[in-house]
Motif scaffolding. Structure first.
Motif, PDB file in Angstrom:
ATOM      1  N   LEU A 192       0.822  -1.203   0.000  1.00 27.80           N
ATOM      2  CA  LEU A 192       0.000   0.000   0.000  1.00 27.80           C
ATOM      3  C   LEU A 192       0.857   1.255   0.000  1.00 27.80           C
ATOM      4  O   LEU A 192       0.513   2.255  -0.644  1.00 27.80           O
ATOM      5  N   HIS A 193       1.973   1.230   0.710  1.00 27.51           N
ATOM      6  CA  HIS A 193       2.875   2.391   0.695  1.00 27.51           C
ATOM      7  C   HIS A 193       3.417   2.628  -0.709  1.00 27.51           C
ATOM      8  O   HIS A 193       3.542   3.771  -1.155  1.00 27.51           O
ATOM      9  N   LEU A 194       3.747   1.555  -1.419  1.00 22.32           N
ATOM     10  CA  LEU A 194       4.245   1.696  -2.780  1.00 22.32           C
ATOM     11  C   LEU A 194       3.157   2.206  -3.719  1.00 22.32           C
ATOM     12  O   LEU A 194       3.416   3.003  -4.625  1.00 22.32           O
ATOM     13  N   MET A 195       1.927   1.756  -3.514  1.00 25.71           N
ATOM     14  CA  MET A 195       0.806   2.135  -4.372  1.00 25.71           C
ATOM     15  C   MET A 195       0.248   3.518  -4.041  1.00 25.71           C
ATOM     16  O   MET A 195      -0.341   4.190  -4.898  1.00 25.71           O
ATOM     17  N   ASN A 196       0.427   3.972  -2.818  1.00 28.98           N
ATOM     18  CA  ASN A 196      -0.286   5.145  -2.325  1.00 28.98           C
ATOM     19  C   ASN A 196      -0.084   6.413  -3.157  1.00 28.98           C
ATOM     20  O   ASN A 196      -1.059   7.124  -3.415  1.00 28.98           O
ATOM     21  N   PRO A 197       1.129   6.755  -3.588  1.00 29.91           N
ATOM     22  CA  PRO A 197       1.268   7.987  -4.380  1.00 29.91           C
ATOM     23  C   PRO A 197       0.402   7.986  -5.637  1.00 29.91           C
ATOM     24  O   PRO A 197      -0.212   9.015  -5.972  1.00 29.91           O
ATOM     25  N   LEU A 198       0.304   6.844  -6.317  1.00 24.12           N
ATOM     26  CA  LEU A 198      -0.523   6.769  -7.523  1.00 24.12           C
ATOM     27  C   LEU A 198      -2.002   6.887  -7.163  1.00 24.12           C
ATOM     28  O   LEU A 198      -2.758   7.598  -7.847  1.00 24.12           O
ATOM     29  N   ARG A 199      -2.431   6.215  -6.107  1.00 23.90           N
ATOM     30  CA  ARG A 199      -3.834   6.329  -5.682  1.00 23.90           C
ATOM     31  C   ARG A 199      -4.175   7.768  -5.352  1.00 23.90           C
ATOM     32  O   ARG A 199      -5.225   8.276  -5.751  1.00 23.90           O
ATOM     33  N   LEU A 259      10.354  -4.488 -11.675  1.00 25.19           N
ATOM     34  CA  LEU A 259      11.762  -4.114 -11.840  1.00 25.19           C
ATOM     35  C   LEU A 259      12.064  -2.775 -11.171  1.00 25.19           C
ATOM     36  O   LEU A 259      13.110  -2.607 -10.548  1.00 25.19           O
ATOM     37  N   THR A 260      11.130  -1.832 -11.284  1.00 27.26           N
ATOM     38  CA  THR A 260      11.338  -0.501 -10.696  1.00 27.26           C
ATOM     39  C   THR A 260      10.599  -0.326  -9.372  1.00 27.26           C
ATOM     40  O   THR A 260      10.808   0.665  -8.674  1.00 27.26           O
ATOM     41  N   PHE A 261       9.739  -1.300  -9.032  1.00 27.24           N
ATOM     42  CA  PHE A 261       8.870  -1.208  -7.864  1.00 27.24           C
ATOM     43  C   PHE A 261       8.005   0.064  -7.934  1.00 27.24           C
ATOM     44  O   PHE A 261       7.687   0.668  -6.920  1.00 27.24           O
ATOM     45  N   GLY A 262       7.646   0.445  -9.150  1.00 25.83           N
ATOM     46  CA  GLY A 262       6.813   1.621  -9.354  1.00 25.83           C
ATOM     47  C   GLY A 262       5.456   1.246  -9.916  1.00 25.83           C
ATOM     48  O   GLY A 262       5.251   0.152 -10.440  1.00 25.83           O
ATOM     49  N   TRP A 263       4.507   2.172  -9.806  1.00 29.31           N
ATOM     50  CA  TRP A 263       3.146   1.991 -10.289  1.00 29.31           C
ATOM     51  C   TRP A 263       2.821   3.039 -11.341  1.00 29.31           C
ATOM     52  O   TRP A 263       3.330   4.155 -11.293  1.00 29.31           O
ATOM     53  N   ARG A 264       1.935   2.689 -12.267  1.00 31.51           N
ATOM     54  CA  ARG A 264       1.450   3.654 -13.255  1.00 31.51           C
ATOM     55  C   ARG A 264      -0.023   3.369 -13.528  1.00 31.51           C
ATOM     56  O   ARG A 264      -0.511   2.248 -13.362  1.00 31.51           O
ATOM     57  N   LEU A 265      -0.729   4.403 -13.965  1.00 29.85           N
ATOM     58  CA  LEU A 265      -2.118   4.236 -14.372  1.00 29.85           C
ATOM     59  C   LEU A 265      -2.178   3.722 -15.797  1.00 29.85           C
ATOM     60  O   LEU A 265      -1.308   4.030 -16.617  1.00 29.85           O
ATOM     61  N   SER A 266      -3.215   2.961 -16.108  1.00 31.96           N
ATOM     62  CA  SER A 266      -3.406   2.447 -17.448  1.00 31.96           C
ATOM     63  C   SER A 266      -4.876   2.521 -17.828  1.00 31.96           C
ATOM     64  O   SER A 266      -5.754   2.168 -17.033  1.00 31.96           O
ATOM     65  N   ASP A 267      -5.146   2.996 -19.046  1.00 29.50           N
ATOM     66  CA  ASP A 267      -6.520   3.005 -19.547  1.00 29.50           C
ATOM     67  C   ASP A 267      -6.965   1.619 -19.994  1.00 29.50           C
ATOM     68  O   ASP A 267      -8.168   1.368 -20.123  1.00 29.50           O
ATOM     69  N   ARG A 268      -6.024   0.724 -20.255  1.00 33.62           N
ATOM     70  CA  ARG A 268      -6.340  -0.575 -20.851  1.00 33.62           C
ATOM     71  C   ARG A 268      -6.138  -1.765 -19.920  1.00 33.62           C
ATOM     72  O   ARG A 268      -6.890  -2.735 -19.978  1.00 33.62           O
ATOM     73  N   ASP A 269      -5.099  -1.715 -19.109  1.00 32.40           N
ATOM     74  CA  ASP A 269      -4.750  -2.881 -18.300  1.00 32.40           C
ATOM     75  C   ASP A 269      -5.379  -2.784 -16.907  1.00 32.40           C
ATOM     76  O   ASP A 269      -4.839  -2.151 -16.008  1.00 32.40           O
TER      77      ASP A 269
END
Length: 246
Positions: free
Chosen positions: A33-40, A225-235
């Motif tokens: 959740l800490h890793l995901m939180n900035p994107l949320r 690989l980067t332990f980063g999150w991104r938004l996607s319109d498709r996935d």
């Protein structure tokens, strides 16, 4: 606590209450959740700003808006929303989570109305909000349809409901259960039940059935690989967000 809290699953509450002390440890059991939180937070803030005509660069862009963070846990989302100026109520059925959230908010000098209660109880009390956030919670309730209907009743006319959850796919089983619980051991085994995961179409159906209109939905994609999150319109195959309007 209201006797009408049909969505509450005591076994699910116990799972998270047992981990309550680790909410603010970025390397503990809530690391995902800490890793995901900035994107949320970016997504939530952008949706609110667009709906209510707010300037995200303003000092307090959410000032004057009443926001409910249902299933708030230790306050990972409630605190940033309060810093952005929202009048925040953080609610969780696990009293241990609320105790941790209150202590952390006080240490940060933040005034957040934390309550050890349920969505149903708040609705029974006549509470109404401009925004209701239900992030990573619907997969843990007994009655998802009833829960969404309760969230709808907590919204003022024109309000926003923002949910995030896990899709029910082979990829989500691999990522959330095999990866996060079995291999990485970020979470205790059994934290998630894949059978409770909800597909985007199922969630959209619940939202529409509650009298809400789907405004947006996006996937949240993790890069191991980067332990980063991104938004996607498709996935939307693993984690995703959905915004609905009343």
């Amino acid at each position: 606590m209201s006797q009408t809290s049909a969505s509450v699953d005591q076994a699910e509450i116990a799972k998270f209450e047992a981990m309550a002390a680790e909410w603010w440890d970025p390397n503990g059991k809530f690391r995902p959740l800490h890793l995901m939180n900035p994107l949320r937070l970016d997504y939530v803030t952008a949706q609110i700003a667009a709906e209510f005509g707010r300037d995200q660069k303003a000092q307090a862009p959410l000032a004057g808006l009443r926001l409910l963070d249902i299933g708030c846990g230790g306050g990972l989302v409630s605190e940033p929303m309060a810093r952005l100026g929202a009048d925040v109520t953080g609610a969780d059925a696990a009293a241990g989570n609320i105790a941790i959230a209150r202590l952390h908010a006080e240490a940060q000098g933040l005034a957040i109305d934390y309550r050890a209660t349920t969505a149903e109880t708040l609705a029974d009390q006549g509470e109404r909000y401009d925004i209701v956030l239900a992030l990573e919670i619907i997969e843990h309730v007994n009655d998802p349809a009833g829960f969404v209907a309760t969230c709808q009743s907590l919204l003022k006319p024109g309000g926003l409901l923002i949910l995030s959850t896990l899709n029910r796919t082979a990829r989500s089983f691999a990522a959330a259960i095999i990866g996060a619980e079995w291999v990485m051991r970020w979470l205790p085994r059994g934290t998630h039940d894949w059978q409770r995961f909800i597909t985007p179409d199922e969630l959209a159906g619940l939202v529409k059935g509650a009298g809400l209109r789907v405004a947006d939905r996006r996937g949240m994609v993790f890069n191991p690989l980067t332990f980063g999150w991104r938004l996607s319109d498709r996935d939307l195959s693993v984690n995703y967000l959905l915004t609905a309007r009343r």
